[in-house]
Design a protein around this motif. Structure first.
Motif, PDB file in Angstrom:
ATOM      1  N   SER A  35       1.039  -1.146  -0.174  1.00  0.00           N
ATOM      2  CA  SER A  35      -0.220  -0.080  -0.347  1.00  0.00           C
ATOM      3  C   SER A  35       0.652   1.380  -0.110  1.00  0.00           C
ATOM      4  O   SER A  35       0.743   1.745  -0.399  1.00  0.00           O
ATOM      5  N   VAL A  36       2.033   1.236   0.617  1.00  0.00           N
ATOM      6  CA  VAL A  36       3.153   2.653   0.637  1.00  0.00           C
ATOM      7  C   VAL A  36       3.341   2.493  -0.326  1.00  0.00           C
ATOM      8  O   VAL A  36       3.408   3.848  -0.870  1.00  0.00           O
ATOM      9  N   SER A  37       4.181   1.114  -1.164  1.00  0.00           N
ATOM     10  CA  SER A  37       4.584   1.092  -2.356  1.00  0.00           C
ATOM     11  C   SER A  37       3.784   1.827  -3.230  1.00  0.00           C
ATOM     12  O   SER A  37       3.408   2.685  -4.523  1.00  0.00           O
ATOM     13  N   LEU A  38       2.837   1.546  -3.660  1.00  0.00           N
ATOM     14  CA  LEU A  38       1.636   1.976  -4.853  1.00  0.00           C
ATOM     15  C   LEU A  38       1.096   3.429  -4.440  1.00  0.00           C
ATOM     16  O   LEU A  38       1.408   4.196  -5.278  1.00  0.00           O
ATOM     17  N   ILE A  39       1.047   4.099  -3.371  1.00  0.00           N
ATOM     18  CA  ILE A  39       0.668   5.652  -2.536  1.00  0.00           C
ATOM     19  C   ILE A  39       1.702   6.559  -3.439  1.00  0.00           C
ATOM     20  O   ILE A  39       1.851   7.421  -4.153  1.00  0.00           O
ATOM     21  N   THR A  40       3.433   6.221  -2.831  1.00  0.00           N
ATOM     22  CA  THR A  40       4.007   6.482  -3.801  1.00  0.00           C
ATOM     23  C   THR A  40       4.389   6.351  -5.094  1.00  0.00           C
ATOM     24  O   THR A  40       4.868   7.234  -5.439  1.00  0.00           O
ATOM     25  N   ASP A  41       4.302   5.109  -5.495  1.00  0.00           N
ATOM     26  CA  ASP A  41       4.881   5.003  -6.850  1.00  0.00           C
ATOM     27  C   ASP A  41       3.647   5.826  -7.505  1.00  0.00           C
ATOM     28  O   ASP A  41       3.958   6.691  -8.459  1.00  0.00           O
ATOM     29  N   ILE A  42       2.260   6.377  -7.035  1.00  0.00           N
ATOM     30  CA  ILE A  42       1.248   7.216  -7.965  1.00  0.00           C
ATOM     31  C   ILE A  42       2.262   8.293  -7.213  1.00  0.00           C
ATOM     32  O   ILE A  42       1.723   9.444  -8.776  1.00  0.00           O
ATOM     33  N   SER A  43       2.590   9.554  -7.003  1.00  0.00           N
ATOM     34  CA  SER A  43       3.128   9.573  -6.448  1.00  0.00           C
ATOM     35  C   SER A  43       4.608  10.342  -7.691  1.00  0.00           C
ATOM     36  O   SER A  43       4.712  11.628  -8.441  1.00  0.00           O
ATOM     37  N   SER A  44       4.939   8.954  -7.193  1.00  0.00           N
ATOM     38  CA  SER A  44       6.522   9.153  -8.136  1.00  0.00           C
ATOM     39  C   SER A  44       6.308   9.268  -9.622  1.00  0.00           C
ATOM     40  O   SER A  44       7.574   9.846 -10.792  1.00  0.00           O
ATOM     41  N   GLU A  45       5.587   8.681 -10.215  1.00  0.00           N
ATOM     42  CA  GLU A  45       5.104   8.275 -12.108  1.00  0.00           C
ATOM     43  C   GLU A  45       4.656   9.587 -12.436  1.00  0.00           C
ATOM     44  O   GLU A  45       4.519   9.696 -13.693  1.00  0.00           O
ATOM     45  N   SER A 192       2.008  16.290  -6.708  1.00  0.00           N
ATOM     46  CA  SER A 192       2.942  14.787  -6.815  1.00  0.00           C
ATOM     47  C   SER A 192       3.119  14.396  -5.224  1.00  0.00           C
ATOM     48  O   SER A 192       3.534  13.893  -4.411  1.00  0.00           O
ATOM     49  N   ALA A 193       3.680  15.704  -4.766  1.00  0.00           N
ATOM     50  CA  ALA A 193       3.951  16.363  -2.728  1.00  0.00           C
ATOM     51  C   ALA A 193       3.135  15.914  -2.111  1.00  0.00           C
ATOM     52  O   ALA A 193       3.813  15.297  -1.102  1.00  0.00           O
ATOM     53  N   CYS A 194       1.891  16.287  -2.057  1.00  0.00           N
ATOM     54  CA  CYS A 194       1.098  15.269  -1.564  1.00  0.00           C
ATOM     55  C   CYS A 194       0.675  14.198  -0.977  1.00  0.00           C
ATOM     56  O   CYS A 194       0.308  14.073  -0.238  1.00  0.00           O
ATOM     57  N   VAL A 195       0.590  13.567  -2.621  1.00  0.00           N
ATOM     58  CA  VAL A 195       0.238  12.117  -2.012  1.00  0.00           C
ATOM     59  C   VAL A 195       1.716  11.444  -1.981  1.00  0.00           C
ATOM     60  O   VAL A 195       1.531  10.512  -1.140  1.00  0.00           O
ATOM     61  N   ALA A 196       2.496  12.039  -1.976  1.00  0.00           N
ATOM     62  CA  ALA A 196       3.879  11.313  -1.464  1.00  0.00           C
ATOM     63  C   ALA A 196       3.444  11.134   0.224  1.00  0.00           C
ATOM     64  O   ALA A 196       4.034  10.834   1.219  1.00  0.00           O
ATOM     65  N   VAL A 197       2.847  12.972   0.698  1.00  0.00           N
ATOM     66  CA  VAL A 197       3.038  12.305   1.988  1.00  0.00           C
ATOM     67  C   VAL A 197       2.425  11.269   2.530  1.00  0.00           C
ATOM     68  O   VAL A 197       1.881  11.388   4.116  1.00  0.00           O
ATOM     69  N   LEU A 198       1.016  11.302   1.871  1.00  0.00           N
ATOM     70  CA  LEU A 198       0.086  10.272   2.450  1.00  0.00           C
ATOM     71  C   LEU A 198       0.882   9.068   2.503  1.00  0.00           C
ATOM     72  O   LEU A 198       0.751   8.094   3.303  1.00  0.00           O
ATOM     73  N   GLY A 199       1.672   8.700   0.733  1.00  0.00           N
ATOM     74  CA  GLY A 199       2.763   7.357   1.405  1.00  0.00           C
ATOM     75  C   GLY A 199       3.439   7.066   2.904  1.00  0.00           C
ATOM     76  O   GLY A 199       3.813   6.213   3.732  1.00  0.00           O
ATOM     77  N   VAL A 200       3.792   8.421   3.870  1.00  0.00           N
ATOM     78  CA  VAL A 200       4.507   8.203   4.631  1.00  0.00           C
ATOM     79  C   VAL A 200       3.827   7.948   5.427  1.00  0.00           C
ATOM     80  O   VAL A 200       3.815   7.152   6.234  1.00  0.00           O
ATOM     81  N   VAL A 201       2.932   8.457   5.920  1.00  0.00           N
ATOM     82  CA  VAL A 201       1.403   8.342   6.974  1.00  0.00           C
ATOM     83  C   VAL A 201       1.396   7.305   7.269  1.00  0.00           C
ATOM     84  O   VAL A 201       0.739   6.939   7.628  1.00  0.00           O
ATOM     85  N   VAL A 202       1.241   6.360   6.277  1.00  0.00           N
ATOM     86  CA  VAL A 202       0.643   4.657   5.858  1.00  0.00           C
ATOM     87  C   VAL A 202       1.705   4.316   6.453  1.00  0.00           C
ATOM     88  O   VAL A 202       1.369   3.019   7.582  1.00  0.00           O
ATOM     89  N   LEU A 203       2.801   4.633   5.877  1.00  0.00           N
ATOM     90  CA  LEU A 203       4.134   3.813   6.526  1.00  0.00           C
ATOM     91  C   LEU A 203       3.922   3.683   8.177  1.00  0.00           C
ATOM     92  O   LEU A 203       4.583   2.816   8.539  1.00  0.00           O
ATOM     93  N   VAL A 204       4.174   4.627   8.614  1.00  0.00           N
ATOM     94  CA  VAL A 204       4.031   5.312   9.943  1.00  0.00           C
ATOM     95  C   VAL A 204       3.225   4.420  10.848  1.00  0.00           C
ATOM     96  O   VAL A 204       3.368   3.753  11.539  1.00  0.00           O
ATOM     97  N   LEU A 205       2.227   4.313  10.529  1.00  0.00           N
ATOM     98  CA  LEU A 205       0.887   4.352  10.777  1.00  0.00           C
ATOM     99  C   LEU A 205       0.591   2.463  10.527  1.00  0.00           C
ATOM    100  O   LEU A 205      -0.679   1.517  11.878  1.00  0.00           O
ATOM    101  N   PHE A 206       1.089   1.895  10.113  1.00  0.00           N
ATOM    102  CA  PHE A 206       0.729   0.620   9.727  1.00  0.00           C
ATOM    103  C   PHE A 206       1.401  -0.558   9.362  1.00  0.00           C
ATOM    104  O   PHE A 206       1.233  -1.159   9.369  1.00  0.00           O
ATOM    105  N   VAL A 207       3.645  -0.102   8.835  1.00  0.00           N
ATOM    106  CA  VAL A 207       4.329  -0.607   8.819  1.00  0.00           C
ATOM    107  C   VAL A 207       4.583  -1.581   9.841  1.00  0.00           C
ATOM    108  O   VAL A 207       5.214  -0.610  10.415  1.00  0.00           O
ATOM    109  N   PRO A 208       5.206  -2.535  10.261  1.00  0.00           N
ATOM    110  CA  PRO A 208       5.969  -3.132  11.119  1.00  0.00           C
ATOM    111  C   PRO A 208       7.477  -2.661  10.714  1.00  0.00           C
ATOM    112  O   PRO A 208       7.481  -2.755  10.263  1.00  0.00           O
ATOM    113  N   SER A 209       7.482  -2.750  12.693  1.00  0.00           N
ATOM    114  CA  SER A 209       8.867  -2.262  12.406  1.00  0.00           C
ATOM    115  C   SER A 209       9.859  -3.428  12.394  1.00  0.00           C
ATOM    116  O   SER A 209      10.849  -3.081  11.330  1.00  0.00           O
TER     117      SER A 209
END
Length: 466
Positions: A35-45, A192-209
């Motif tokens: 999910s993080v990669s999906l959101i981040t790739d929308i921004s990057s691509e 693109s910048a706004c979407v990239a921030v959303l990807g970071v938020v998902v990483l912090v909240l849902f990905v284990p360490s």
């Protein structure tokens, strides 16, 4: 959301009625990272889709200048991968290093709004690729540590499919923004910048360490292996003594020397077919669509029939795409065929290679091993971008691509020979030599044997599959 496995692994827990509990074939950590990669790739691509045209048509770069910048765009991340992988293993917090990488990339997107010349754009792209380099190896290590060895091809395929969904949506978003706004490029960079921030938020909240993920997939070896000690630089460098890892790294780099970057391939396709500039941002959709459809089946196929076969077949498909660009008549279907072969190439290689690397290195050095191979491959592609840009400037696009096709044919033959299955006697001898070399300095049980389900040949069919 889970893709349930049809069989329970050895030693699996049992339900109250005595039957086996079906563990998910794709762990929740993989889905969260996808999910993080999906959101981040929308921004990057969104940026990547318009960048070649923005640089060449907007800023007036020559093919040589674009080749240098495109090489920098890919080469910087390669150099940083080693740092990101080693830091993640050393501090045993893959999520932290990956988060820093995602955050740095997100910070660079709005800076593109302020840059309108080659120098500042180059610096910003270098910083953005630094973030990608930091996050790639820790992210792939998290995927491998959360997945049993016999299912890693499928897990990487699922992640790459989700990642590619973002790659599919990003150019679409860029296309519509350019169609609806007057100052289109700045609007693309801002969204693109706004979407990239959303990807970071998902990483912090849902990905284990990732500190405890290895316990779920690595068999217990007693108290000594329950909590691996900190990784030092000497252990990381010692990975280069593993013959199987050297073979993978060498072949990945060799094939990377003749792998034309996506941006150059799309420019070559436009030059060959005369596609209008307004349609250029949609070209990555063809690659992404095929990649999305085939990433999971290709990963599962690699788990079943062998990663070597699928990996080399992917490069054969890329060679066929080169051939169509060089010699096929100007058919209306030519762009679709080339983009389909390009997507099939990625489906057969992008997730298969890290799955093969994960089978050769111990769990506590997983990110470092993945980074070593990824760095060599990315640096080789950096060299390919520079060489292709120079050849296109001097000789033209046709001879430049012809040289790349001839090189890929030769390199694929060499890789097929190097990665061939070894004889049983050689396998046993190589395993013994590896065990001795890996632990000569500390006198302990081999790290690869203790911490990972190490394959005798990582590109053959993994143990435990049927």
């Amino acid at each position: 959301m889970y893709l349930a496995d049809r069989s329970a692994p050895a030693g699996a827990k049992t339900a109250a009625d005595g039957g086996p509990v079906r563990a998910p074939a794709v762990a929740s950590a993989v889905l969260a990272l996808g999910s993080v990669s999906l959101i981040t790739d929308i921004s990057s691509e969104m940026v990547t889709a318009v960048l070649p045209l923005y640089l060449v048509a907007g800023l007036g770069l020559s093919p040589l200048g674009f080749g240098a910048l495109d090489g920098l765009y890919n080469g910087v991340s390669a150099l940083v991968q080693l740092t990101g992988g080693h830091l993640a293993d050393r501090i045993r917090n893959h999520k932290l290093i990956a988060g820093i990488g995602y955050g740095l990339s997100a910070l660079c997107k709005p800076l593109l709004l302020l840059a309108h010349s080659l120098g500042p754009v180059g610096v910003i792209l270098a910083l953005e690729r630094t973030g990608k380099g930091l996050r790639t190896a820790p992210r792939d290590a998290l995927i491998s540590l959360s997945t049993p060895a016999e299912l890693q091809g499928r897990a990487f395929g699922v992640h790459r499919a989700m990642d590619t969904t973002g790659a599919l949506l990003g150019p679409l978003a860029a296309f519509f923004i350019l169609s609806l706004t007057v100052d289109g490029y700045d609007a693309v960079f801002g969204v693109s910048a706004c979407v990239a921030v959303l990807g970071v938020v998902v990483l912090v909240l849902f990905v284990p360490s990732g500190a405890d993920l290895g316990a779920a997939t690595v068999p217990s070896q007693g108290p000594a292996s329950a909590k691996p000690g900190p990784v030092n630089l000497r252990e990381a460098v010692g990975l280069l003594r593993l013959p199987r890892l050297r073979a993978l790294a060498g072949c990945a780099a060799l094939l990377g020397l003749t792998t034309v970057s996506d941006a150059f391939l799309y420019l070559l396709l436009q030059d060959r077919t005369g596609i209008g500039e307004q349609w250029f941002p949609l070209l990555p959709l063809g690659t992404a669509g095929v990649f999305l459809l085939l990433a999971v089946p290709a990963g599962a196929l690699a788990d079943r029939i062998g990663r070597r076969t699928v990996f080399l077949s992917g490069h054969a498909l890329l060679l066929a795409g080169y051939g169509l660009l060089l010699w096929a008549p100007g058919l209306p279907a030519l762009p679709y065929l080339v983009l389909a072969l390009h997507g099939m190439f990625y489906a057969a290689t992008d997730g298969v290679l890290p799955a093969a690397v994960a089978a050769t290195v111990p769990a506590k050095l997983r990110a470092t091993g993945i980074a070593l191979v990824g760095t060599g491959q990315a640096l080789a592609r950096f060299g390919c971008s520079l060489a292709l840009g120079a050849a296109w400037t001097v000789w033209g696009s046709g001879p430049a691509l012809g040289a790349a096709a001839a090189g890929l044919c030769c390199c694929a033959a060499v890789a097929g020979f190097v990665l061939r299955p070894a004889a049983p006697e050689a396998e046993a001898h190589g395993q013994a030599g590896t065990d001795t070399d890996t632990n000569r300095d500390n006198g302990t049980r081999p790290a690869a044997a203790a911490d990972a389900d190490t394959e005798t040949d990582p590109l053959r069919r993994p143990r435990g599959t049927r």
